[in-house]
Motif scaffolding. Structure first.
Motif, PDB file in Angstrom:
ATOM      1  N   LYS A 201       3.089   5.542  -6.055  1.00 18.66           N
ATOM      2  CA  LYS A 201       2.787   5.438  -7.485  1.00 18.66           C
ATOM      3  C   LYS A 201       1.555   6.261  -7.829  1.00 18.66           C
ATOM      4  O   LYS A 201       1.494   6.896  -8.884  1.00 18.66           O
ATOM      5  CB  LYS A 201       2.564   3.971  -7.874  1.00 18.66           C
ATOM      6  N   GLY A 202       0.568   6.240  -6.949  1.00 17.81           N
ATOM      7  CA  GLY A 202      -0.637   7.025  -7.171  1.00 17.81           C
ATOM      8  C   GLY A 202      -0.358   8.520  -7.197  1.00 17.81           C
ATOM      9  O   GLY A 202      -0.884   9.242  -8.041  1.00 17.81           O
ATOM     10  N   VAL A 203       0.482   8.975  -6.283  1.00 23.66           N
ATOM     11  CA  VAL A 203       0.854  10.393  -6.260  1.00 23.66           C
ATOM     12  C   VAL A 203       1.530  10.774  -7.578  1.00 23.66           C
ATOM     13  O   VAL A 203       1.205  11.805  -8.187  1.00 23.66           O
ATOM     14  CB  VAL A 203       1.778  10.716  -5.056  1.00 23.66           C
TER      15      VAL A 203
ATOM     16  N   LEU B 207       0.819  -1.204   0.000  1.00 29.40           N
ATOM     17  CA  LEU B 207       0.000   0.000   0.000  1.00 29.40           C
ATOM     18  C   LEU B 207       0.856   1.259   0.000  1.00 29.40           C
ATOM     19  O   LEU B 207       0.524   2.244  -0.665  1.00 29.40           O
ATOM     20  CB  LEU B 207      -0.954  -0.001   1.197  1.00 29.40           C
ATOM     21  N   ASP B 208       1.968   1.220   0.715  1.00 32.77           N
ATOM     22  CA  ASP B 208       2.870   2.371   0.738  1.00 32.77           C
ATOM     23  C   ASP B 208       3.447   2.628  -0.659  1.00 32.77           C
ATOM     24  O   ASP B 208       3.461   3.763  -1.128  1.00 32.77           O
ATOM     25  CB  ASP B 208       3.980   2.144   1.763  1.00 32.77           C
TER      26      ASP B 208
ATOM     27  N   GLU C 292      -5.503  -1.828  -9.953  1.00 34.12           N
ATOM     28  CA  GLU C 292      -5.317  -3.185 -10.481  1.00 34.12           C
ATOM     29  C   GLU C 292      -4.010  -3.795  -9.980  1.00 34.12           C
ATOM     30  O   GLU C 292      -3.955  -4.969  -9.631  1.00 34.12           O
ATOM     31  CB  GLU C 292      -5.362  -3.155 -12.006  1.00 34.12           C
ATOM     32  N   GLN C 293      -2.963  -2.981  -9.918  1.00 35.33           N
ATOM     33  CA  GLN C 293      -1.670  -3.481  -9.441  1.00 35.33           C
ATOM     34  C   GLN C 293      -1.700  -3.768  -7.945  1.00 35.33           C
ATOM     35  O   GLN C 293      -1.061  -4.706  -7.483  1.00 35.33           O
ATOM     36  CB  GLN C 293      -0.555  -2.480  -9.777  1.00 35.33           C
ATOM     37  N   ILE C 294      -2.432  -2.981  -7.189  1.00 38.64           N
ATOM     38  CA  ILE C 294      -2.555  -3.217  -5.745  1.00 38.64           C
ATOM     39  C   ILE C 294      -3.098  -4.622  -5.494  1.00 38.64           C
ATOM     40  O   ILE C 294      -2.577  -5.350  -4.649  1.00 38.64           O
ATOM     41  CB  ILE C 294      -3.460  -2.164  -5.069  1.00 38.64           C
TER      42      ILE C 294
ATOM     43  N   VAL D 214      -0.769  -7.115  -3.395  1.00 38.43           N
ATOM     44  CA  VAL D 214      -1.188  -7.534  -2.053  1.00 38.43           C
ATOM     45  C   VAL D 214      -1.292  -9.053  -2.001  1.00 38.43           C
ATOM     46  O   VAL D 214      -0.814  -9.677  -1.062  1.00 38.43           O
ATOM     47  CB  VAL D 214      -2.518  -6.863  -1.643  1.00 38.43           C
ATOM     48  N   GLU D 215      -1.890  -9.625  -3.015  1.00 41.49           N
ATOM     49  CA  GLU D 215      -2.001 -11.086  -3.049  1.00 41.49           C
ATOM     50  C   GLU D 215      -0.623 -11.725  -3.044  1.00 41.49           C
ATOM     51  O   GLU D 215      -0.367 -12.690  -2.322  1.00 41.49           O
ATOM     52  CB  GLU D 215      -2.774 -11.517  -4.298  1.00 41.49           C
TER      53      GLU D 215
END
Length: 127
Positions: A36-38, A30-31, A114-116, A120-121
């Motif tokens: 990446k989102g920023v 998540l970090d 989608e990448q998260i 995570v998995e």
């Protein structure tokens, strides 16, 4: 009348997955996704002065030991008006006009979401 059944194998993969959840291994994912989102939001933000594009940040909020969420924020506020939100959804002008919104946030974050899921998995399954 009775019945019986037989099983083979063990629960090691399930136990590894549950330990990964318990230990918060997904938080690193998540970090990274927050960063990446920023970057994606900064690149996708319509630019006039660049201030809105440069004002993106994120926060990971934990909700107990069971869940967490990423919250992306934009701190560019003009006279109480969040400029990033106004660009996304549109806004009225002082002279009574209307500026139509541009959907730039959703397309920028879709590949991140989608990448998260994949990351995570992988983090949880990887032990």
């Amino acid at each position: 009348m009775g019945f019986s059944f037989t099983t083979t194998g063990d629960y090691s993969r399930t136990e590894t997955w549950l330990k990964g959840l318990r230990d918060g291994k997904y938080l690193k994912v998540l970090d990274a996704a927050g960063n990446k989102g920023v970057n994606a939001l900064s690149k996708a933000t319509p630019v006039a002065s660049g201030r809105t594009a440069g004002s993106w940040s994120y926060e990971i909020k934990r909700k107990g030991r069971q869940s967490a969420e990423i919250v992306w924020k934009n701190d560019h506020i003009e006279q109480g008006f969040n400029v990033a939100v106004g660009l996304q959804y549109g806004h009225g002008t002082r002279t009574g006009g209307y500026v139509r919104g541009i959907d730039y946030i959703n397309p920028a974050l879709k590949p991140i979401f989608e990448q998260i899921l994949k990351d995570v998995e992988g983090a949880i399954k990887g032990g």
